[in-house]
Design a protein around this motif. Structure first.
Motif, PDB file in Angstrom:
ATOM      1  N   ASN A 230       0.847  -1.191   0.000  1.00  0.00           N
ATOM      2  CA  ASN A 230       0.000   0.000   0.000  1.00  0.00           C
ATOM      3  C   ASN A 230       0.891   1.253   0.000  1.00  0.00           C
ATOM      4  O   ASN A 230       2.112   1.149   0.120  1.00  0.00           O
ATOM      5  N   PRO A 231       0.316   2.448  -0.157  1.00  0.00           N
ATOM      6  CA  PRO A 231       1.147   3.660  -0.260  1.00  0.00           C
ATOM      7  C   PRO A 231       2.079   3.883   0.924  1.00  0.00           C
ATOM      8  O   PRO A 231       3.242   4.265   0.741  1.00  0.00           O
ATOM      9  N   SER A 232       1.599   3.656   2.152  1.00  0.00           N
ATOM     10  CA  SER A 232       2.469   3.905   3.308  1.00  0.00           C
ATOM     11  C   SER A 232       3.612   2.901   3.357  1.00  0.00           C
ATOM     12  O   SER A 232       4.736   3.239   3.741  1.00  0.00           O
ATOM     13  N   ALA A 233       3.345   1.660   2.955  1.00  0.00           N
ATOM     14  CA  ALA A 233       4.403   0.646   2.931  1.00  0.00           C
ATOM     15  C   ALA A 233       5.445   0.987   1.878  1.00  0.00           C
ATOM     16  O   ALA A 233       6.651   0.811   2.114  1.00  0.00           O
ATOM     17  N   PHE A 234       5.004   1.472   0.717  1.00  0.00           N
ATOM     18  CA  PHE A 234       5.996   1.826  -0.302  1.00  0.00           C
ATOM     19  C   PHE A 234       6.834   3.017   0.156  1.00  0.00           C
ATOM     20  O   PHE A 234       8.028   3.087  -0.156  1.00  0.00           O
ATOM     21  N   GLN A 235       6.236   3.933   0.870  1.00  0.00           N
ATOM     22  CA  GLN A 235       7.004   5.053   1.399  1.00  0.00           C
ATOM     23  C   GLN A 235       8.148   4.562   2.273  1.00  0.00           C
ATOM     24  O   GLN A 235       9.285   5.053   2.179  1.00  0.00           O
ATOM     25  N   LYS A 236       7.872   3.546   3.106  1.00  0.00           N
ATOM     26  CA  LYS A 236       8.920   2.971   3.947  1.00  0.00           C
ATOM     27  C   LYS A 236      10.006   2.314   3.098  1.00  0.00           C
ATOM     28  O   LYS A 236      11.203   2.449   3.376  1.00  0.00           O
ATOM     29  N   LEU A 237       9.583   1.584   2.063  1.00  0.00           N
ATOM     30  CA  LEU A 237      10.559   0.942   1.183  1.00  0.00           C
ATOM     31  C   LEU A 237      11.437   1.990   0.495  1.00  0.00           C
ATOM     32  O   LEU A 237      12.657   1.823   0.387  1.00  0.00           O
ATOM     33  N   ALA A 238      10.813   3.062   0.028  1.00  0.00           N
ATOM     34  CA  ALA A 238      11.566   4.119  -0.651  1.00  0.00           C
ATOM     35  C   ALA A 238      12.559   4.781   0.299  1.00  0.00           C
ATOM     36  O   ALA A 238      13.676   5.136  -0.109  1.00  0.00           O
ATOM     37  N   GLU A 239      12.174   4.937   1.557  1.00  0.00           N
ATOM     38  CA  GLU A 239      13.085   5.534   2.542  1.00  0.00           C
ATOM     39  C   GLU A 239      14.300   4.638   2.763  1.00  0.00           C
ATOM     40  O   GLU A 239      15.431   5.126   2.870  1.00  0.00           O
ATOM     41  N   VAL A 240      14.077   3.318   2.808  1.00  0.00           N
ATOM     42  CA  VAL A 240      15.201   2.386   2.934  1.00  0.00           C
ATOM     43  C   VAL A 240      16.094   2.482   1.709  1.00  0.00           C
ATOM     44  O   VAL A 240      17.324   2.538   1.818  1.00  0.00           O
ATOM     45  N   ALA A 241      15.484   2.520   0.519  1.00  0.00           N
ATOM     46  CA  ALA A 241      16.259   2.596  -0.723  1.00  0.00           C
ATOM     47  C   ALA A 241      17.093   3.863  -0.783  1.00  0.00           C
ATOM     48  O   ALA A 241      18.277   3.832  -1.155  1.00  0.00           O
ATOM     49  N   GLY A 245      19.807   1.146   1.847  1.00  0.00           N
ATOM     50  CA  GLY A 245      19.585   0.016   2.738  1.00  0.00           C
ATOM     51  C   GLY A 245      19.321  -1.313   2.055  1.00  0.00           C
ATOM     52  O   GLY A 245      19.219  -2.335   2.730  1.00  0.00           O
ATOM     53  N   PHE A 246      19.208  -1.309   0.722  1.00  0.00           N
ATOM     54  CA  PHE A 246      18.958  -2.567   0.012  1.00  0.00           C
ATOM     55  C   PHE A 246      20.230  -3.049  -0.670  1.00  0.00           C
ATOM     56  O   PHE A 246      20.876  -2.304  -1.422  1.00  0.00           O
ATOM     57  N   CYS A 247      20.578  -4.301  -0.418  1.00  0.00           N
ATOM     58  CA  CYS A 247      21.666  -4.934  -1.161  1.00  0.00           C
ATOM     59  C   CYS A 247      21.095  -5.932  -2.163  1.00  0.00           C
ATOM     60  O   CYS A 247      21.793  -6.352  -3.089  1.00  0.00           O
ATOM     61  N   LEU A 248      19.841  -6.327  -1.986  1.00  0.00           N
ATOM     62  CA  LEU A 248      19.141  -7.200  -2.922  1.00  0.00           C
ATOM     63  C   LEU A 248      18.236  -6.354  -3.806  1.00  0.00           C
ATOM     64  O   LEU A 248      17.868  -5.242  -3.455  1.00  0.00           O
ATOM     65  N   HIS A 276      18.178  -0.354  -5.997  1.00  0.00           N
ATOM     66  CA  HIS A 276      17.746  -1.750  -5.808  1.00  0.00           C
ATOM     67  C   HIS A 276      16.253  -1.907  -5.526  1.00  0.00           C
ATOM     68  O   HIS A 276      15.825  -2.986  -5.100  1.00  0.00           O
ATOM     69  N   LEU A 277      15.434  -0.888  -5.781  1.00  0.00           N
ATOM     70  CA  LEU A 277      13.993  -0.992  -5.591  1.00  0.00           C
ATOM     71  C   LEU A 277      13.278  -0.569  -6.870  1.00  0.00           C
ATOM     72  O   LEU A 277      13.667   0.414  -7.506  1.00  0.00           O
ATOM     73  N   LYS A 278      12.259  -1.333  -7.261  1.00  0.00           N
ATOM     74  CA  LYS A 278      11.447  -0.928  -8.414  1.00  0.00           C
ATOM     75  C   LYS A 278       9.979  -1.286  -8.172  1.00  0.00           C
ATOM     76  O   LYS A 278       9.656  -2.154  -7.347  1.00  0.00           O
ATOM     77  N   ILE A 279       9.091  -0.592  -8.884  1.00  0.00           N
ATOM     78  CA  ILE A 279       7.686  -0.954  -8.920  1.00  0.00           C
ATOM     79  C   ILE A 279       7.521  -1.960 -10.051  1.00  0.00           C
ATOM     80  O   ILE A 279       7.707  -1.637 -11.222  1.00  0.00           O
ATOM     81  N   GLY A 280       7.183  -3.202  -9.679  1.00  0.00           N
ATOM     82  CA  GLY A 280       7.074  -4.248 -10.693  1.00  0.00           C
ATOM     83  C   GLY A 280       5.721  -4.283 -11.372  1.00  0.00           C
ATOM     84  O   GLY A 280       5.598  -4.722 -12.516  1.00  0.00           O
ATOM     85  N   GLY A 281       4.680  -3.822 -10.684  1.00  0.00           N
ATOM     86  CA  GLY A 281       3.337  -3.863 -11.224  1.00  0.00           C
ATOM     87  C   GLY A 281       2.314  -3.762 -10.117  1.00  0.00           C
ATOM     88  O   GLY A 281       2.556  -3.109  -9.103  1.00  0.00           O
ATOM     89  N   GLU A 282       1.177  -4.426 -10.300  1.00  0.00           N
ATOM     90  CA  GLU A 282       0.077  -4.336  -9.350  1.00  0.00           C
ATOM     91  C   GLU A 282      -0.346  -5.727  -8.877  1.00  0.00           C
ATOM     92  O   GLU A 282      -0.068  -6.733  -9.520  1.00  0.00           O
ATOM     93  N   LYS A 283      -1.056  -5.759  -7.746  1.00  0.00           N
ATOM     94  CA  LYS A 283      -1.449  -7.021  -7.118  1.00  0.00           C
ATOM     95  C   LYS A 283      -2.917  -6.950  -6.688  1.00  0.00           C
ATOM     96  O   LYS A 283      -3.365  -5.936  -6.150  1.00  0.00           O
ATOM     97  N   ILE A 284      -3.640  -8.042  -6.926  1.00  0.00           N
ATOM     98  CA  ILE A 284      -4.989  -8.176  -6.401  1.00  0.00           C
ATOM     99  C   ILE A 284      -5.099  -9.522  -5.687  1.00  0.00           C
ATOM    100  O   ILE A 284      -4.355 -10.457  -5.985  1.00  0.00           O
ATOM    101  N   ILE A 285      -6.018  -9.622  -4.747  1.00  0.00           N
ATOM    102  CA  ILE A 285      -6.228 -10.840  -3.956  1.00  0.00           C
ATOM    103  C   ILE A 285      -7.662 -11.301  -4.186  1.00  0.00           C
ATOM    104  O   ILE A 285      -8.613 -10.576  -3.873  1.00  0.00           O
ATOM    105  N   LEU A 286      -7.833 -12.509  -4.757  1.00  0.00           N
ATOM    106  CA  LEU A 286      -9.151 -12.950  -5.181  1.00  0.00           C
ATOM    107  C   LEU A 286      -9.795 -13.990  -4.281  1.00  0.00           C
ATOM    108  O   LEU A 286     -10.990 -14.270  -4.431  1.00  0.00           O
TER     109      LEU A 286
END
Length: 541
Positions: A230-241, A245-248, A276-286
């Motif tokens: 979600n948006p807040s989670a990606f914000q955290k990922l971007a802050e690490v990047a 903070g990413f080696c993978l 080391h961070l990218k937006i790969g696409g979108e996800k849905i849960i069915l």
């Protein structure tokens, strides 16, 4: 930085019979693959020589689906994975509360319980958790991630009462008088509780992410996924990047109903890896979990009358998400455990290309993914092939919950879970995943599962779906790269590709197939740099 690998088995993953003598790495990429003498001739003077001493070098593994943020957060939670009854759940939580000195005003979270393996053969309730505390909010997560249990304090904090209705696509467990008993099923119902808990857990996300990356590295993995962001989670990922903070490499898949907001805010990550961070696409849960009997099936569960599980979304919602992903040019991932959910996903894409036949090639270029594929049927595999859809198969279910599936689905459907051979038969570019933190991201155990298909109790399950070792290795290397549109950079040992490598103590192609899961990762290399070495004391990445 230059390295020359030699004197061992080298699995290129291009062809099973490939057997080069040496691999030369230069500035993070593979410079040469072939004869040792020619590699030596090409070596710059400062080249480091790595004598494999008979060990095996191959491309590093690729996590085709998982949740690195969740895995990171779980490092701060109590682990209930070894509990075999309610008493042990209470003891483990109480010990954790004492160890961490969790007092009123804080919260206690745990993960990893599985009702299928508890003596009581049912989920705990608030009454069980209240034995630990009825004043400190407590939440325990089912190992599948599709259920949780809250104690009385947490239900009260979240305002969940007998008058709280079940949301569409989820439900609250009830006592006979209608009061909530603490059991909560599926994301639609769990959201309020989890938002409260996560907002009150004290944590150092940067440190947690470092620990999560170390978990992947010890299993030889250098590309990972965050599969529902979600948006807040990606914000955290971007802050690490941004802090390095990413080696993978981390491919984030945004929850579809909130993706536009994140893409507009972080356009740099949509174009490819940035730190080391990218937006790969979108996800849905069915749908939900087959071992939890919430996955949506076309035929009823065994012993449940007409109950078939239930959908998480309407047909119209799925159709809109599919159309939007095609329009935006975004790859779409869908969680589909039950074959009815799989059909809903396929129908949405089939309708989209039927209404506008010119879209078929576009869909095939985007490579949509069906995640889990536990009960997908062979006729559905045929339609996936037409659409260019990728089955990402949680084949380790055969071991972890194979016995449960046979009980829940019966011998025929149960034996057909994780049908890799059908994918191979119909020319699909399948891959494998472990859905961390559902299970540990142990790629060699997953390969073992695909090759052997044996349950925890030792029972063979759908042996006709077994594949060869090389075919299984494709599912954790080059086929994983293909799913990320990165097959030109990763997944095989070829000149020009990234030097993402793993050293194993034995060659999986020459090991007794029943011993594959015992093979050890000795070293994990990302772009020519060793990030993990078995036996070394862990330090900062």
């Amino acid at each position: 930085m230059h390295k020359l690998y030699y004197n061992g088995d080298i699995i290129t993953m291009r062809k099973e019979e490939d057997a080069p003598e040496a691999v030369l790495v230069s500035q993070g990429r593979i410079a040469f693959v072939g004869e040792f003498k020619e590699a030596e001739r090409l070596c710059p003077p400062e080249t480091e020589r790595v004598d494999l001493q008979g060990k095996t070098l191959m491309p590093s593994f690729i996590d085709a689906h998982g949740h690195i943020t969740m895995l990171a957060q779980y490092t701060a939670f109590a682990n209930l994975g070894k509990c075999t009854d309610f008493r042990q759940v209470v003891e483990t939580l109480s010990a954790y509360r004492q160890e961490k000195d969790i007092q009123e005003g804080s919260v206690l979270m745990a993960y990893g319980y599985d009702h299928n393996f508890l003596a009581e053969q049912e989920h705990p309730t608030k009454a069980v958790l209240d034995q630990v505390s009825d004043r400190i909010p407590i939440c325990i997560l089912h190992t599948s991630g599709h259920m949780c249990v809250a104690n009385s304090a947490l239900l009260q904090a979240c305002g969940i009462t007998r008058d709280t209705p079940d949301p569409e696509g989820g439900k609250f467990g009830r006592e006979e008088n209608g009061e909530p008993n603490g059991y909560i099923e599926e994301v639609a119902a769990m959201t309020k509780v989890l938002l409260y808990m996560f907002s009150n857990v004290k944590s150092d996300f940067q440190k947690q992410m470092e620990l999560a990356q170390k978990t992947y590295l010890k299993y030889g993995i250098t590309t990972v996924q965050d599969g529902a962001v979600n948006p807040s989670a990606f914000q955290k990922l971007a802050e690490v990047a941004e802090k390095g903070g990413f080696c993978l490499d981390v491919a984030a898949y945004l929850l579809a109903d909130e993706a536009k907001e994140t893409v507009e805010k972080y356009p740099a990550y949509e174009k490819g890896y940035c730190n080391h961070l990218k937006i790969g696409g979108e996800k849905i849960i069915l749908d939900g979990s087959p071992q939890g009997r919430s996955a949506w099936l076309s035929e009823p569960y065994e012993g449940e009358g007409a109950y078939r599980g239930y959908p998480a979304c309407t047909d119209e919602q799925v159709r809109q998400w599919v159309e939007a992903s095609i329009e935006a040019g975004h790859q779409l991932l869908a969680h589909c455990n039950g074959d009815a959910a799989s059909q809903q996903y396929l129908d949405a894409f089939s309708q989209a290309v039927s209404d506008a036949p010119e879209k078929l090639e576009r869909v095939r270029e985007l490579r949509p993914v069906m995640i889990h594929c536990q009960t997908v049927r062979e006729d559905q595999m045929e339609e996936m092939a037409r659409l260019g859809m990728i089955p990402s198969i949680f084949v380790a279910h055969t071991w972890y919950w194979g016995d449960v599936h046979l009980k829940n689905l019966g011998p025929v459907r149960g034996s057909h879970i994780s049908p890799v051979k059908w994918a191979l038969k119909h020319g699909l570019i399948y891959n494998f995943h472990q859905d961390p933190p559902v299970v540990e991201p142990d790629m060699l155990h997953t390969v073992w599962c695909a090759v052997n298909r044996i349950t925890r109790s030792g029972q063979p399950i759908g042996q006709e779906q077994c594949v060869s070792v090389f075919e299984a290795l494709k599912g954790v290397t080059i086929h994983g790269a293909y799913a990320y549109h990165e097959e030109d950079q990763k997944g095989t040992i070829e000149a020009g590709k990234l030097a993402d490598l793993v050293i194993l103590d034995k060659n999986p192609l020459k090991t007794d197939k029943m011993r594959i899961r015992d093979i050890q990762v000795l070293e994990t290399v990302k772009e020519g740099k060793t990030l993990y070495r078995n036996g070394e004391k862990e330090g900062t990445l």
